[in-house]
Write a protein that holds these residues in place. Structure first.
Motif, PDB file in Angstrom:
ATOM      1  N   VAL A 184       0.841  -1.201   0.000  1.00 19.63           N
ATOM      2  CA  VAL A 184       0.000   0.000   0.000  1.00 19.63           C
ATOM      3  C   VAL A 184       0.877   1.253   0.000  1.00 19.63           C
ATOM      4  O   VAL A 184       0.619   2.209  -0.740  1.00 19.63           O
ATOM      5  CB  VAL A 184      -0.974  -0.011   1.206  1.00 19.63           C
ATOM      6  N   GLN A 185       1.920   1.238   0.824  1.00 19.37           N
ATOM      7  CA  GLN A 185       2.836   2.396   0.861  1.00 19.37           C
ATOM      8  C   GLN A 185       3.489   2.600  -0.503  1.00 19.37           C
ATOM      9  O   GLN A 185       3.595   3.721  -0.995  1.00 19.37           O
ATOM     10  CB  GLN A 185       3.939   2.171   1.911  1.00 19.37           C
ATOM     11  N   PHE A 186       3.913   1.490  -1.104  1.00 18.40           N
ATOM     12  CA  PHE A 186       4.592   1.578  -2.396  1.00 18.40           C
ATOM     13  C   PHE A 186       3.653   2.087  -3.484  1.00 18.40           C
ATOM     14  O   PHE A 186       4.010   2.963  -4.269  1.00 18.40           O
ATOM     15  CB  PHE A 186       5.172   0.205  -2.768  1.00 18.40           C
ATOM     16  N   VAL A 187       2.445   1.522  -3.510  1.00 17.08           N
ATOM     17  CA  VAL A 187       1.463   1.929  -4.541  1.00 17.08           C
ATOM     18  C   VAL A 187       1.115   3.405  -4.382  1.00 17.08           C
ATOM     19  O   VAL A 187       1.037   4.153  -5.359  1.00 17.08           O
ATOM     20  CB  VAL A 187       0.198   1.034  -4.456  1.00 17.08           C
ATOM     21  N   GLU A 188       0.953   3.844  -3.124  1.00 10.57           N
ATOM     22  CA  GLU A 188       0.624   5.254  -2.875  1.00 10.57           C
ATOM     23  C   GLU A 188       1.755   6.161  -3.381  1.00 10.57           C
ATOM     24  O   GLU A 188       1.498   7.172  -4.042  1.00 10.57           O
ATOM     25  CB  GLU A 188       0.386   5.469  -1.382  1.00 10.57           C
ATOM     26  N   MET A 189       2.977   5.768  -3.077  1.00  8.63           N
ATOM     27  CA  MET A 189       4.136   6.562  -3.521  1.00  8.63           C
ATOM     28  C   MET A 189       4.212   6.598  -5.052  1.00  8.63           C
ATOM     29  O   MET A 189       4.428   7.656  -5.652  1.00  8.63           O
ATOM     30  CB  MET A 189       5.411   5.935  -2.954  1.00  8.63           C
ATOM     31  N   PHE A 190       4.003   5.438  -5.664  1.00  8.54           N
ATOM     32  CA  PHE A 190       4.069   5.337  -7.121  1.00  8.54           C
ATOM     33  C   PHE A 190       3.000   6.219  -7.778  1.00  8.54           C
ATOM     34  O   PHE A 190       3.287   6.957  -8.726  1.00  8.54           O
ATOM     35  CB  PHE A 190       3.881   3.862  -7.516  1.00  8.54           C
ATOM     36  N   ILE A 191       1.782   6.149  -7.241  1.00  8.54           N
ATOM     37  CA  ILE A 191       0.692   6.953  -7.824  1.00  8.54           C
ATOM     38  C   ILE A 191       0.951   8.442  -7.615  1.00  8.54           C
ATOM     39  O   ILE A 191       0.718   9.251  -8.509  1.00  8.54           O
ATOM     40  CB  ILE A 191      -0.673   6.525  -7.228  1.00  8.54           C
ATOM     41  N   LYS A 192       1.452   8.800  -6.430  1.00 14.45           N
ATOM     42  CA  LYS A 192       1.761  10.213  -6.143  1.00 14.45           C
ATOM     43  C   LYS A 192       2.736  10.766  -7.172  1.00 14.45           C
ATOM     44  O   LYS A 192       2.636  11.901  -7.610  1.00 14.45           O
ATOM     45  CB  LYS A 192       2.405  10.314  -4.753  1.00 14.45           C
ATOM     46  N   LYS A 193       3.727   9.932  -7.534  1.00 16.68           N
ATOM     47  CA  LYS A 193       4.777  10.393  -8.448  1.00 16.68           C
ATOM     48  C   LYS A 193       4.335  10.396  -9.898  1.00 16.68           C
ATOM     49  O   LYS A 193       4.754  11.247 -10.671  1.00 16.68           O
ATOM     50  CB  LYS A 193       6.016   9.502  -8.304  1.00 16.68           C
ATOM     51  N   THR A 194       3.520   9.401 -10.276  1.00  9.65           N
ATOM     52  CA  THR A 194       3.257   9.227 -11.709  1.00  9.65           C
ATOM     53  C   THR A 194       1.938   9.831 -12.186  1.00  9.65           C
ATOM     54  O   THR A 194       1.896  10.398 -13.265  1.00  9.65           O
ATOM     55  CB  THR A 194       3.265   7.735 -12.089  1.00  9.65           C
ATOM     56  N   SER A 195       0.875   9.688 -11.414  1.00  3.63           N
ATOM     57  CA  SER A 195      -0.421  10.146 -11.923  1.00  3.63           C
ATOM     58  C   SER A 195      -1.177  10.955 -10.869  1.00  3.63           C
ATOM     59  O   SER A 195      -1.705  10.399  -9.904  1.00  3.63           O
ATOM     60  CB  SER A 195      -1.260   8.934 -12.346  1.00  3.63           C
ATOM     61  N   LYS A 196      -1.210  12.268 -11.078  1.00  2.00           N
ATOM     62  CA  LYS A 196      -1.894  13.130 -10.107  1.00  2.00           C
ATOM     63  C   LYS A 196      -3.403  12.901 -10.143  1.00  2.00           C
ATOM     64  O   LYS A 196      -4.068  12.954  -9.117  1.00  2.00           O
ATOM     65  CB  LYS A 196      -1.584  14.596 -10.419  1.00  2.00           C
ATOM     66  N   SER A 197      -3.928  12.637 -11.347  1.00  2.00           N
ATOM     67  CA  SER A 197      -5.380  12.438 -11.446  1.00  2.00           C
ATOM     68  C   SER A 197      -5.804  11.159 -10.728  1.00  2.00           C
ATOM     69  O   SER A 197      -6.832  11.119 -10.050  1.00  2.00           O
ATOM     70  CB  SER A 197      -5.809  12.407 -12.909  1.00  2.00           C
ATOM     71  N   LEU A 198      -4.974  10.109 -10.881  1.00  3.27           N
ATOM     72  CA  LEU A 198      -5.285   8.846 -10.206  1.00  3.27           C
ATOM     73  C   LEU A 198      -5.157   9.022  -8.690  1.00  3.27           C
ATOM     74  O   LEU A 198      -5.966   8.497  -7.922  1.00  3.27           O
ATOM     75  CB  LEU A 198      -4.344   7.744 -10.704  1.00  3.27           C
ATOM     76  N   TYR A 199      -4.153   9.785  -8.261  1.00  2.00           N
ATOM     77  CA  TYR A 199      -3.985  10.022  -6.828  1.00  2.00           C
ATOM     78  C   TYR A 199      -5.184  10.792  -6.272  1.00  2.00           C
ATOM     79  O   TYR A 199      -5.627  10.555  -5.157  1.00  2.00           O
ATOM     80  CB  TYR A 199      -2.698  10.789  -6.546  1.00  2.00           C
ATOM     81  N   LYS A 200      -5.696  11.698  -7.085  1.00  2.00           N
ATOM     82  CA  LYS A 200      -6.847  12.490  -6.657  1.00  2.00           C
ATOM     83  C   LYS A 200      -8.071  11.603  -6.410  1.00  2.00           C
ATOM     84  O   LYS A 200      -8.844  11.846  -5.485  1.00  2.00           O
ATOM     85  CB  LYS A 200      -7.160  13.544  -7.735  1.00  2.00           C
ATOM     86  N   SER A 201      -8.226  10.582  -7.252  1.00  2.00           N
ATOM     87  CA  SER A 201      -9.404   9.731  -7.083  1.00  2.00           C
ATOM     88  C   SER A 201      -9.167   8.555  -6.134  1.00  2.00           C
ATOM     89  O   SER A 201     -10.096   8.113  -5.463  1.00  2.00           O
ATOM     90  CB  SER A 201      -9.893   9.217  -8.440  1.00  2.00           C
ATOM     91  N   LEU A 202      -7.944   8.026  -6.063  1.00  2.00           N
ATOM     92  CA  LEU A 202      -7.697   6.846  -5.226  1.00  2.00           C
ATOM     93  C   LEU A 202      -6.903   7.143  -3.962  1.00  2.00           C
ATOM     94  O   LEU A 202      -7.024   6.421  -2.968  1.00  2.00           O
ATOM     95  CB  LEU A 202      -6.915   5.785  -6.007  1.00  2.00           C
ATOM     96  N   GLY A 203      -6.071   8.181  -4.028  1.00  2.00           N
ATOM     97  CA  GLY A 203      -5.054   8.407  -2.993  1.00  2.00           C
ATOM     98  C   GLY A 203      -5.567   8.425  -1.577  1.00  2.00           C
ATOM     99  O   GLY A 203      -4.977   7.805  -0.688  1.00  2.00           O
ATOM    100  N   ILE A 204      -6.695   9.096  -1.351  1.00  2.00           N
ATOM    101  CA  ILE A 204      -7.166   9.217   0.028  1.00  2.00           C
ATOM    102  C   ILE A 204      -7.706   7.896   0.577  1.00  2.00           C
ATOM    103  O   ILE A 204      -7.849   7.737   1.776  1.00  2.00           O
ATOM    104  CB  ILE A 204      -8.229  10.330   0.160  1.00  2.00           C
ATOM    105  N   TYR A 205      -8.014   6.947  -0.295  1.00  2.00           N
ATOM    106  CA  TYR A 205      -8.552   5.663   0.165  1.00  2.00           C
ATOM    107  C   TYR A 205      -7.452   4.630   0.399  1.00  2.00           C
ATOM    108  O   TYR A 205      -7.674   3.635   1.066  1.00  2.00           O
ATOM    109  CB  TYR A 205      -9.561   5.106  -0.846  1.00  2.00           C
TER     110      TYR A 205
END
Lengths: 52, 201
Positions: free
Chosen positions: B87-108
């Motif tokens: 989960v930590q890794f996926v969150e970090m990866f999404i934060k770095k690569t896709s801001k739109s995906l982080y916006k929709s998934l990141g907080i969950y």
């Protein structure tokens, strides 16, 4: 006895490593408001002065 | 591995052995993140994403490390650590690569660390699929198929439940039943409805 200790130790180190790396990566600017909002609506502490 | 096996694994995990209504796992996000359909969709996508990756990683870890070294008894604690790290890794990866995906998934994503449905699927893969005779790739394929079906089943139920809850907000419910009581009644009726699907495969 050594192998389970090594496996668990390795996984704990992996978790600490990924946690620290994740903490270092900043939250994208446009998502910061969203994250703050969720933090505020999730905690339910009525005496919190963060938003005041 | 045939398409029939893949489809059977998905339908079975999605409808017949539904993770929420039949196995009673993941009840916390089911009740907590189902007030709005948009939140339910975000949570479902995040759960599906992590569940598939976690299933592949935990199955591999069990087959190639824990079983080989004769330490399957530490599987639960090992899986918890793997899921938390993932989960930590996926969150970090999404934060770095896709801001739109982080916006929709990141907080969950942080919520998923404590989602027992993920651990339940990983443990279920070992209990129900893994044997010392099944080839690694066949077992991995079945484990991932089950994870996809379980994730879709989780999404289906949480989205349906959130839609019903949105309707209930505008309905004339007796004051004593408003909020959690009527939601639990709805969940019970949904569970009974899904019981009717038992035995179709």
């Amino acid at each position: 006895m050594l192998v389970p200790v090594l496996v668990i130790g390795g996984l704990v180190s992996l978790y600490i490593g990924t946690y620290l790396l994740n903490k270092r990566v900043p939250v994208p600017e446009e998502c910061r408001v969203l994250v703050d909002e969720v933090k505020c609506t999730a905690c339910h502490i009525s005496t919190c002065s963060y938003k005041k | 591995m045939s398409f029939t096996l893949f489809a059977t694994a998905i339908i079975s995990a999605m409808l017949i052995n539904n993770v929420i209504l039949m196995q009673f796992l993941g009840i916390c996000p089911f009740l907590g993140v189902s007030k709005k359909s948009s939140s339910a969709i975000g949570m479902s996508a995040a759960v599906l994403f992590v569940m598939v990756i976690a299933s592949a990683v935990t199955y591999t870890l069990y087959d190639l490390v824990l079983y080989q070294y004769g330490i399957p008894y530490i599987s639960t604690i090992a899986f918890i650590l793997v899921i938390a790290s993932l989960v930590q890794f996926v969150e970090m990866f999404i934060k770095k690569t896709s801001k739109s995906l982080y916006k929709s998934l990141g907080i969950y994503l942080p919520l998923i660390t404590t989602n027992c449905a993920i651990l339940g699927v990983s443990e279920g893969n070992i209990t129900n699929i893994w044997t010392d005779t099944i080839p690694y790739w066949d077992g991995l394929f079945l484990a991932v198929s089950t994870a996809v079906g379980t994730g879709l089943g989780f999404g289906l139920i949480i989205f349906a439940f959130s839609s019903i809850r949105e309707k209930l907000e505008a309905s004339n419910v007796p004051s004593a039943w408003k909020g959690v009581p009527i939601s639990l009644v709805v969940a019970g009726i949904m569970s009974l409805a899904f019981l009717g699907l038992a035995g179709i495969i």
